[in-house]
Write an enzyme that holds these catalytic residues in place. Structure first.
Site, short mmCIF file in Angstrom:
data_model
loop_
_atom_site.label_atom_id
_atom_site.label_comp_id
_atom_site.label_asym_id
_atom_site.label_seq_id
_atom_site.Cartn_x
_atom_site.Cartn_y
_atom_site.Cartn_z
N GLN A 116 -36.30 62.08 -9.99
CA GLN A 116 -36.40 60.78 -10.64
C GLN A 116 -35.19 60.51 -11.48
OE1 GLN A 116 -40.24 62.16 -12.66
NE2 GLN A 116 -39.45 61.12 -14.58
N ARG A 124 -35.78 62.15 -25.65
CA ARG A 124 -34.56 61.80 -25.84
C ARG A 124 -33.96 61.61 -27.16
NH1 ARG A 124 -35.61 59.53 -20.11
NH2 ARG A 124 -34.25 60.46 -18.84
N MET A 165 -41.53 57.33 -29.88
CA MET A 165 -41.21 58.90 -29.83
C MET A 165 -40.54 59.03 -28.41
SD MET A 165 -43.80 61.48 -32.15
CE MET A 165 -44.13 61.02 -33.64
N SER A 166 -39.77 59.61 -28.23
CA SER A 166 -39.12 60.31 -27.02
C SER A 166 -38.33 61.61 -26.87
CB SER A 166 -38.04 59.10 -26.47
OG SER A 166 -37.45 59.73 -25.30
N LEU A 216 -42.04 68.63 -25.73
CA LEU A 216 -43.13 67.96 -26.22
C LEU A 216 -43.12 67.48 -27.58
CD1 LEU A 216 -46.13 70.05 -24.44
CD2 LEU A 216 -44.93 68.15 -23.79
N GLU A 264 -45.14 64.27 -30.41
CA GLU A 264 -46.45 63.88 -30.79
C GLU A 264 -46.99 62.69 -29.65
OE1 GLU A 264 -48.39 65.11 -33.18
OE2 GLU A 264 -49.97 63.84 -32.80
N GLY A 265 -46.11 62.10 -29.09
CA GLY A 265 -46.58 61.14 -27.94
C GLY A 265 -47.39 61.83 -26.84
N HIS A 266 -46.77 63.03 -26.58
CA HIS A 266 -47.44 64.01 -25.44
C HIS A 266 -48.58 64.50 -25.91
CE1 HIS A 266 -42.90 64.47 -24.21
NE2 HIS A 266 -43.32 63.97 -23.29
N LYS A 305 -45.88 54.04 -23.53
CA LYS A 305 -44.52 54.21 -23.75
C LYS A 305 -43.85 53.63 -22.51
CE LYS A 305 -40.15 55.75 -25.07
NZ LYS A 305 -40.10 56.80 -24.30
P1 AMP Z 1 -42.19 62.21 -20.22
O1 AMP Z 1 -42.26 63.71 -20.65
O2 AMP Z 1 -41.00 61.45 -21.05
O3 AMP Z 1 -42.13 61.99 -18.74
O4 AMP Z 1 -43.68 61.66 -20.71
C1 AMP Z 1 -44.54 62.37 -20.01
C2 AMP Z 1 -45.95 61.21 -20.56
O5 AMP Z 1 -45.91 61.17 -22.12
C3 AMP Z 1 -45.54 59.90 -20.11
O6 AMP Z 1 -47.11 59.47 -19.48
C4 AMP Z 1 -45.28 59.13 -20.98
O7 AMP Z 1 -45.60 57.80 -21.03
C5 AMP Z 1 -45.85 59.89 -22.36
N1 AMP Z 1 -45.22 59.49 -23.52
C6 AMP Z 1 -43.96 59.79 -23.78
N2 AMP Z 1 -43.42 59.23 -25.04
C7 AMP Z 1 -44.73 58.50 -25.46
C8 AMP Z 1 -45.02 58.06 -26.91
N3 AMP Z 1 -44.10 58.00 -27.76
N4 AMP Z 1 -46.23 57.63 -26.95
C9 AMP Z 1 -47.13 57.73 -26.01
N5 AMP Z 1 -47.25 58.22 -24.74
C10 AMP Z 1 -45.91 58.97 -24.74
#
Ligand code: AMP
Length: 298
Positions: free
Chosen positions: A60, A186, A183-184, A33, A35-37, A148
């Site tokens: 996926q 990755r 933010m990611s 996790l 800040e985006g999450h 994102k």
């Molecule tokens: P993930 O863990 O990458 O599958 O992302 C889980 C959720 O968090 C998804 O709905 C993503 O779109 C969201 N998310 C990931 N990165 C961001 C970000 N930088 N800003 C907003 N939401 C994000």
């Protein structure tokens, strides 16, 4: 905060929460996790119970993609989710999720074949199938997604509409690093030099958005954007495209009413990054005003 791993236990907990009149928000994630999450947890703060799932969903990822190397740290994730106000973290095992040799999947047609779907065959089937399973386990009233992953959000909106799922989908804006990089999870896998150069991606998107607002033709701006991305050291462009949002249709001339999504995917070494900007159209702005109960990223 509770942590639940068992599927049946999660279903029973969700059922009893519903029976006691609680409004459940659900934030599905693959963990690691950032800040985006955590902003998605904030966006769910009006609900009584916030459930965050952490599950690196194998279905996926395509062959040769980064399922094995995807970053994972469950204890850190649990601490972060708790610190931000989540009430339950649900973290099932892959064996429990898929151990029964499933024959069933959920597939949204056509809009899953463009953008990321063009190169990631089967990716969105994995996403919509796992989300359908998670929705049946967590039983949320509201599910929160990030802009994102704009195509994922559009696909989920369509799935929920087509299958009459009784869930409100809320879409929260992209959270970025101080240099603009989206933010990611990755991002930690980027080499130092690539990490610096990756900030160019968002700057190019913002540039297209801003110059488009001054009346420049979008096709020309996209072509210039592609050339600019190809010039970033270490970057390899997969796509830079504009589509209507959330329909994800090719834009027609004079389509000034539509929301426009400008989206890209590019690789630095083995790390695949995506990013996008949304330009609200006239109808999109009206739509947003019509649904004051739900926020979206426009
Ligand atoms: P993930 O863990 O990458 O599958 O992302 C889980 C959720 O968090 C998804 O709905 C993503 O779109 C969201 N998310 C990931 N990165 C961001 C970000 N930088 N800003 C907003 N939401 C994000």
């Amino acid at each position: 905060m509770e942590r639940i791993q068992n599927i049946r236990q999660m279903q029973e907990r969700a059922e009893s929460l519903r029976l006691s009149g609680k409004r459940i928000a659900f934030v599905p994630t693959m963990g690691y996790l950032h800040e985006g999450h955590l902003s998605l947890i904030d966006a769910a703060a009006d609900c009584d119970i916030i459930i965050v799932s952490i599950f690196v969903n194998p279905t996926q990822f395509g062959p040769g993609e980064d399922f094995e190397s995807y970053p994972r740290d469950l204890e850190r994730d649990i601490a972060l989710a708790e610190g931000r106000g989540a009430h339950i973290v649900f973290h099932p095992s892959a064996l429990d999720m898929y151990g029964g040799d499933p024959l069933t999947g959920v597939e949204v047609a056509s809009i899953t074949e463009v953008l990321c779907g063009a190169s990631r065959k089967g990716h969105f089937r994995g996403v919509t199938t796992v989300l359908t399973k998670l929705f049946h386990i967590v039983k949320p009233h509201v599910a929160v997604f990030g802009q994102k992953d704009a195509q994922q959000a559009a696909v989920v909106l369509k799935m929920v509409e087509d299958l009459n799922m009784d869930i409100r989908i809320r879409i929260a804006p992209i959270v970025r690093e101080s240099d603009g990089l989206a933010m990611s999870s990755r991002n930690v896998r980027l080499e130092a030099e690539d990490r610096k150069n990756a900030a160019r991606l968002s700057q190019i998107l913002f540039g297209i958005r801003d110059v488009f607002a001054n009346g420049e033709p979008l096709d020309k701006l996209l072509e210039e954007g592609r050339a600019a991305i190809r010039k970033i050291p270490g970057a390899s462009l997969e796509y830079l495209e504009a589509r209507s949002y959330p329909e994800l249709q090719a834009l027609k001339n004079k389509d000034s009413d539509a929301n426009i999504l400008i989206a890209l995917a590019a690789r630095f070494g083995k790390v695949r990054l995506i990013d996008n900007v949304l330009i609200p159209g006239e109808s999109g702005r009206k739509e947003h005003e019509k649904a004051p109960g739900e926020r979206n990223a426009l």
